[in-house]
Design a protein around this motif. Structure first.
Motif, mmCIF file in Angstrom:
data_model
loop_
_atom_site.group_PDB
_atom_site.id
_atom_site.type_symbol
_atom_site.label_atom_id
_atom_site.label_comp_id
_atom_site.label_asym_id
_atom_site.label_seq_id
_atom_site.Cartn_x
_atom_site.Cartn_y
_atom_site.Cartn_z
ATOM 1 N N VAL A 83 0.850 -1.194 0.000
ATOM 2 C CA VAL A 83 0.000 0.000 0.000
ATOM 3 C C VAL A 83 0.883 1.239 0.000
ATOM 4 C CG1 VAL A 83 -1.903 -1.159 1.220
ATOM 5 C CG2 VAL A 83 -0.179 0.103 2.533
ATOM 6 N N THR A 85 -2.817 5.281 2.383
ATOM 7 C CA THR A 85 -3.882 4.280 2.419
ATOM 8 C C THR A 85 -4.588 4.309 3.766
ATOM 9 O OG1 THR A 85 -2.614 2.873 0.925
ATOM 10 C CG2 THR A 85 -4.393 1.810 2.175
ATOM 11 N N ASP A 103 -8.668 0.125 5.084
ATOM 12 C CA ASP A 103 -8.306 -0.698 3.920
ATOM 13 C C ASP A 103 -7.216 -1.699 4.284
ATOM 14 O OD1 ASP A 103 -10.115 0.871 2.544
ATOM 15 O OD2 ASP A 103 -8.608 1.892 1.308
#
Length: 148
Positions: free
Chosen positions: A17, A21, A25
């Motif tokens: 990521v 992020t 998530d």
């Protein structure tokens, strides 16, 4: 005996990521039983690592949902593909970490205590099961906690 190297085993390839992020998530990615960590990459370099422990600490200490940058461990301990498994285990013990990012200039995956345990002989690791999680004790009296 020739020591096996990181490049000789099948490491986890943790999800990747960006620092922006949302933690929600990342938590969703960590729900996958095959994902023990999420690697944070910025400008094609490893910037940090987020584990379930980071998510738990965030939930325990805040009411808001921050981004990866605010909860990731930014002092990522890395190994190269040529690092031996014994060296990796000793590095985990000495640094007090359960995950090592594999980096040879590019992110190559993650090695965890769970990844290493099957490859190291009982002469190198003395594994004691205490329910969840297991405790993996290395020669020299160091302890690595493996996630199951």
């Amino acid at each position: 005996m020739i020591d096996r190297r990181i490049e000789d085993i099948d490491p986890e390839f943790a999800p990747v990521v960006r620092p922006e992020t949302p933690v929600t998530d990342i938590a969703e990615l960590l729900c996958d039983p095959d994902a023990s960590a999420v690697v944070v990459v910025e400008n094609e370099a490893i910037a940090g690592i987020v584990t379930g422990s980071d998510i738990v600490a965030m939930v325990a200490n805040t009411e808001r949902y921050p981004t990866a940058r605010s909860i990731m461990s930014s002092s990522v301990v890395t190994v190269s593909p040529s690092t031996t498994l014994v060296e990796a285990a000793e590095l985990m013990r000495s640094e007090g970490v359960r995950h090592l990012a594999i980096d040879d200039g590019t992110y190559r995956g993650v090695v965890s205590t769970t990844t290493l345990a099957p490859y190291l002989s009982r002469h190198r690791l003395d594994i004691e099961w205490h329910g969840e999680p297991s405790t993996v004790t290395a020669d020299g009296g160091g302890t690595l906690v493996a996630e199951n």
